[in-house]
Design a protein around this motif. Sequence first.
Motif, PDB file in Angstrom:
ATOM      1  N   GLU A  71      44.678  36.175  42.083  1.00  0.00           N
ATOM      2  CA  GLU A  71      45.228  36.882  43.232  1.00  0.00           C
ATOM      3  C   GLU A  71      45.019  38.389  43.104  1.00  0.00           C
ATOM      4  O   GLU A  71      44.659  39.065  44.067  1.00  0.00           O
ATOM      5  CB  GLU A  71      46.724  36.567  43.359  1.00  0.00           C
ATOM      6  CG  GLU A  71      47.031  35.111  43.680  1.00  0.00           C
ATOM      7  CD  GLU A  71      48.523  34.870  43.811  1.00  0.00           C
ATOM      8  OE1 GLU A  71      49.287  35.862  43.852  1.00  0.00           O
ATOM      9  OE2 GLU A  71      48.929  33.694  43.881  1.00  0.00           O
ATOM     10  N   GLU A 115      50.175  46.490  40.158  1.00  0.00           N
ATOM     11  CA  GLU A 115      49.306  45.450  39.594  1.00  0.00           C
ATOM     12  C   GLU A 115      49.417  45.417  38.068  1.00  0.00           C
ATOM     13  O   GLU A 115      49.440  44.340  37.458  1.00  0.00           O
ATOM     14  CB  GLU A 115      47.852  45.689  39.999  1.00  0.00           C
ATOM     15  CG  GLU A 115      47.567  45.423  41.471  1.00  0.00           C
ATOM     16  CD  GLU A 115      47.860  46.612  42.365  1.00  0.00           C
ATOM     17  OE1 GLU A 115      47.585  46.514  43.575  1.00  0.00           O
ATOM     18  OE2 GLU A 115      48.361  47.629  41.853  1.00  0.00           O
ATOM     19  N   ASP A 121      41.089  39.085  43.279  1.00  0.00           N
ATOM     20  CA  ASP A 121      40.536  38.931  44.630  1.00  0.00           C
ATOM     21  C   ASP A 121      40.924  40.110  45.526  1.00  0.00           C
ATOM     22  O   ASP A 121      40.166  40.502  46.426  1.00  0.00           O
ATOM     23  CB  ASP A 121      41.028  37.633  45.262  1.00  0.00           C
ATOM     24  CG  ASP A 121      40.407  36.402  44.602  1.00  0.00           C
ATOM     25  OD1 ASP A 121      39.421  36.571  43.854  1.00  0.00           O
ATOM     26  OD2 ASP A 121      40.929  35.282  44.820  1.00  0.00           O
ATOM     27  N   ALA A 122      42.106  40.685  45.273  1.00  0.00           N
ATOM     28  CA  ALA A 122      42.554  41.817  46.076  1.00  0.00           C
ATOM     29  C   ALA A 122      41.872  43.119  45.653  1.00  0.00           C
ATOM     30  O   ALA A 122      41.913  44.115  46.391  1.00  0.00           O
ATOM     31  CB  ALA A 122      44.067  41.979  45.962  1.00  0.00           C
TER      32      ALA A 122
END
Length: 488
Positions: free
Chosen positions: A475, A434, A478-479
């Motif tokens: 994205e 990430e 939200d993860a």
Amino acid sequence: MTADSTLSSPAATPGTDYAATASEAYRAALQVIESVEPRIAAATRKELADQRDSLKLIASENYASPAVLLTMGSWLSDKYAEGTVGHRFYAGCQNVDEVESIAAEHARELFGAPYAYVQPHSGIDANLVAFWAILATKIEAPALHDAGVKNVNDLSEAEWERLRARLGSQRLMGMSLDAGGHLTHGFRPNISGKMFHQRSYGTDPATGLLDYDAVRAAAREFKPLILVAGYSAYPRRVNFATMREIADEVGATLMVDMAHFAGLVAGKVLTGDEDPVPHAHVVTSTTHKSLRGPRGGLVLATAEYSDAVDKGCPMVLGGPLSHVMAAKAVAFAEARQPSFRAYAQRVADNAKAFAEGLLRRGATLVTGGTDNHIVLLDVQSFGLTGRQAESALLDSGIVTNRNSIPSDPNGAWYTSGIRFGTPALTTRGFGPIEFDRVAELVVHVLSNTQADGTSKAKYTLADNTADFVRAASAELLDANPLYPGLTL
């Protein structure tokens, strides 16, 4: 990665739905607030929404647990408790004594320190307590002994004036602001720069790294009473054993400000010569940042300085914030759990992954990388000032802060750097993959930002850049939800 969930509590009753309990508590609290001033309740809800929807990369920020946050909202706030445990200037402080004792106990155990003082309201307050405790121990106490009195009120006016002159003529040496030091390390506009005759040490112009031989030479020449180590924007580790050797050689007290990296010390990422507590006479810190507690300060000290530090109130501080001391106790208890050590290691690992991601995409980093939680980006290669870069990133949902770099041509306001930190997003569960994606988004924003040649603040962001980055960030966010399960 799974979230280092700030909604999980090792102290929670087995079978308790912690998220549901916290949600109920916050909804009830906001309803009470809303009944008096609905705008404050609305701003509080909006703050949570904004934090959930942005990539928080400010090195000095984190996310405290609901247990820590809820502890601050109590009637402990209503109690005056000037003084210290067992020696208050107000009656009825037995519960505050218990709170302060528990917080200090956890701090001592967490950091392996012989003494802990948990009253400071902030990092600056902690540094002021430390400065005056050192002055009281090294200058005031010997003067009182020589005069044959026990406290300053027993000095004659002439003796008092001589002591005041001595207290105000001492020397302090700390890291310069542009090299990564803090305002309170002797920056002239700050009270620390006005209290002391001050000299700064910097970093090697070629590498950006601390040059211990240069620090030693400067200390030998200047002979400070206090040698300050620690940093707020230096992306490398410090050898505190060497700094103690330098301090001892010139007869200085070594004070370490670990406000930024206290979580890495608590989490045993920094050990041995890189752990300041065994080497420094006095250590100061904040309790938020990488430590993930409430906003507040902390002082750790050896026995030599403990009595003077314990007089922080009324020497420097007013009444302690008892509700915040209680929250510190909860945060320190959390940090003593094995899960916090794992978290602290992930903070450092993520910083390295983020730095490597930036470098791989052509960015320039001060010192060429990191081995703590800080990444310092030189934005001159993008043709930008720090002010322009900070604003363009914020437009795109990436929250950072501009920061000076060594020999910064744009000064401390506009700057030429952006300081990033990994503690907050690590709390959310971000890992190396990430953070590499975040590095890609940062470079995308800065590569699509055009400086306005008429101003160090104005800029133009290419069309669709902000929307693209916000969508990509969503994205990731939200993860890795912030306070998962918490509903208002």
